[in-house]
Design an enzyme around this catalytic site. Structure first.
Site, PDB file in Angstrom:
ATOM      1  N   LYS B  81       0.841  -1.202   0.000  1.00 25.26           N
ATOM      2  CA  LYS B  81       0.000   0.000   0.000  1.00 25.26           C
ATOM      3  C   LYS B  81       0.875   1.251   0.000  1.00 25.26           C
ATOM      4  CE  LYS B  81      -3.937   2.012   2.557  1.00 25.26           C
ATOM      5  NZ  LYS B  81      -4.839   1.880   3.725  1.00 25.26           N
ATOM      6  N   SER B 156      -9.925   1.797   2.816  1.00 25.18           N
ATOM      7  CA  SER B 156      -9.043   2.575   1.981  1.00 25.18           C
ATOM      8  C   SER B 156      -7.959   1.781   1.245  1.00 25.18           C
ATOM      9  CB  SER B 156      -8.335   3.624   2.837  1.00 25.18           C
ATOM     10  OG  SER B 156      -7.481   3.006   3.778  1.00 25.18           O
ATOM     11  N   SER B 180     -10.267  -0.579   7.018  1.00 28.23           N
ATOM     12  CA  SER B 180      -9.655  -0.341   5.704  1.00 28.23           C
ATOM     13  C   SER B 180      -8.966  -1.539   5.049  1.00 28.23           C
ATOM     14  CB  SER B 180      -8.637   0.792   5.804  1.00 28.23           C
ATOM     15  OG  SER B 180      -9.289   2.025   5.715  1.00 28.23           O
TER      16      SER B 180
END
Lengths: 97, 486
Positions: B81, B156, B180
């Site tokens: 990420k 997210s 997330s």
């Protein structure tokens, strides 16, 4: 939240907001104010606030200086938008009268 | 090709060790898939093929020398990420503020993964500074759900979930502040895990809300999660909330045996009934509950009335912490600096205004408001007390059961531009509020061929037990590891 409160909050947060954006912020932020109301509902006067969930207290480490490699210092400084020598260069903090 | 793309870490390691497959071949296969599918899915912001192939070659050389040289994640292709720092490489947290930022050092988890031989394929898209649940607030691109490209992947960590779900990586790192990892994992058909608060160091990860933030993983099965967590967890003096744990092998004795469920008490919150749940999810969840009962577990109803405060609690505390954390973005030491500033304060204000997205600015403003001297007691302090109330109720529930079982989301992934209902993720968000471990396990496909996930949450620092429970369920869930035709 009133327009004046929005302006004060934006100043405190150091975020510039344009006149044309204020209505949208006010609408959204005032909607979010309902969260605060919801949280007044339960009686929690006898409860302690939770700041974090660990039971850790006073996390210490030995007070030994670990020098960063020269390249780390350089790369940190290189990330700055403006610098002079080993310093970050910023606008004047105290304005002359 | 498809076979390589769907291998678990364990299977891939076996292929490597028996020389049926090399890490270089595996990495090349993933890049082929990325080149074909990423233009549509937009999971990766940037790839690093040259560096990855170099690392894969080194892994192959180690494997060739023999078993004693093989590290725990030798040659395993992984997506990262965009809020984890990799030394010398770009990290933007999908924000324009960090558009030209180069990480000066490795995050603790990155350091550990490098030492374990993992191969990083590239950085994945996310909501800007992880603020969102759809990956749509990214300043760069919208990631698609690999199972229906008109729909969101969740967020997210949507880029990481999509990368693993679509077969563009065998596993990925994500971060989880309010679901997330675990919400997008359910939407993309992969396993997503958030550890107990304090289990994994956040050093070198871009902060969102510090009393909730944890790093975690996306994998194809529970065992892979446990293997990665064995590597990335543990004490780090650079993150002072890290628990002082010695090394724990989370994968040890993890046999995916449903026998573990025999006689176990599994709790289902009574409050689930208070919310609208999409039909396919309700159906899948009911079946999962039945399967667990058939395996010998005892289903009990638990009662935590304060679940209803979760969205409000989360928003108030998260925004307050956002307001404090984002104060570090001053445009002085790194990041975007406005050229229009006429004074120091004006420069701060304009630097942020120009480079941060609306959602981020809105949260900073709300956070600043609730922390204001006039409002602090009524807003932030009150929220922290209600947080205690919720934690007490959940702790009481864990006296009656070993795990709390719910759907991973109460709603199917929506189309771009549509919003999820605010309460759709409250049952997984409770894990962040109470610092508990949670894991999403895919369970079935809807009639429209979109994955559905279920979620287990256990008491704090019982992560190993959580893997055993989720692994036991995985053995009976009937889920088959699969990637979509795109």
């Amino acid at each position: 939240m009133t327009k004046e409160e929005l302006e004060t909050t934006a100043f405190l947060a150091r975020i510039a907001i344009g006149e044309d954006e204020k209505d949208k912020y006010l609408k959204d932020l005032n909607q979010m104010m309902s969260y605060i109301e919801v949280l007044q509902e339960p009686d929690v006067s006898s409860l302690k606030p939770t700041t974090h969930v660990t039971k850790l207290r006073n996390v210490w480490r030995d007070d030994i200086v670990k020098p960063s490699p020269k390249e780390t210092v350089e790369s940190l400084l290189n990330a700055a938008p403006d610098k002079e020598g080993n310093f970050y260069k910023i606008k004047k903090v105290i304005e002359a009268q | 090709m498809e076979k390589i793309l769907t291998l678990t870490i364990g299977e891939m390691r076996e292929e490597f060790e028996t020389k049926r497959l090399s890490s270089v071949e595996a990495v090349k296969t993933f890049y082929k898939r990325i080149k074909e599918k990423n233009p549509v899915l937009k999971a990766f912001l940037e790839t690093r093929e040259e560096k990855a192939l170099k690392a894969a070659k080194e892994s192959d050389e180690r494997i060739a020398v023999g078993a004693q040289n093989i590290r725990a994640l030798e040659g395993i292709p992984m997506a990262i990420k965009d809020n984890f720092m990799i030394k010398g490489e770009a990290m933007s947290s999908s924000s324009k503020y960090l558009e030209n930022y180069i990480s000066p050092y490795d995050a603790d988890v990155i350091e550990k993964l490098k030492n374990a031989g993992a191969v990083f394929l590239g950085r994945t898209n996310m909501d800007e500074f992880a603020m969102g649940g759809s990956t749509e607030t990214s300043a760069y691109q919208k990631t698609a759900n690999p199972w229906d490209i008109c729909r969101i992947p969740g967020g997210s960590s949507g880029g990481s979930a999509c990368a693993v779900g679509s077969g563009m990586a065998s596993c990925a790192l994500g971060s989880d502040t309010g679901g997330s990892i675990r919400q997008p994992a359910g939407f993309c058909g992969v396993v997503g895990y958030k550890p107990s608060y304090g289990l994994i160091s956040r050093y070198g990860i871009c902060a969102l809300a510090s009393s909730f933030d944890q790093a975690g993983t996306f994998t194809r099965n529970v065992k892979d999660t446990a293997e990665i967590v064995s590597i990335i967890s543990g004490k780090d003096y650079r993150d002072s909330v890290c628990e002082p744990n010695e090394y724990i092998n989370y994968a040890e004795n993890l046999n995916n045996n449903a026998d573990i469920l025999k006689g176990m008490k599994i709790g289902i919150p009574k409050q689930l009934k208070d919310y609208e749940i999409d039909e396919p999810i309700m159906e899948a969840f009911k079946k999962a509950v039945k399967d667990i009962e058939t395996a010998g577990a005892q289903i009990i109803e638990i009662d935590a009335p304060s679940y209803k405060y979760t969205p409000a609690l989360y928003k108030v505390i998260m925004c307050a912490e956002v307001g404090a954390n984002i104060a570090t973005f001053d445009g002085i030491r790194y990041g975007h600096r406005s050229k229009k500033g006429v004074s120091l304060n004006d420069e701060y204000a304009k630097s942020r205004a120009e480079s941060l997205g609306y959602e981020v600015k809105k949260r900073i403003l709300f956070g600043t408001y609730v922390l204001g001297a006039k409002n602090y007691h009524r807003c932030y302090h009150q929220a922290q007390r209600v947080r205690t109330l919720l934690i007490n109720e959940i702790e009481a529930a864990f006296k009656q059961c070993e795990a709390i079982f719910t759907p991973a989301s109460l709603q199917m992934p929506v189309k771009f531009g549509e919003s999820l209902r605010e309460e759709s993720d409250i049952f997984i968000m409770a894990a962040n509020l109470a610092g508990l471990p949670g894991i999403t396990v895919p369970v079935s496909m809807s009639k429209d061929n979109i994955p559905i996930g279920v979620h287990f949450m256990s008491a704090r620092l019982t992560d190993k037990r959580l893997f055993e429970i989720a692994g036991g369920f995985e053995a009976i869930s009937g889920w088959k590891i699969q990637i979509p035709d795109i």
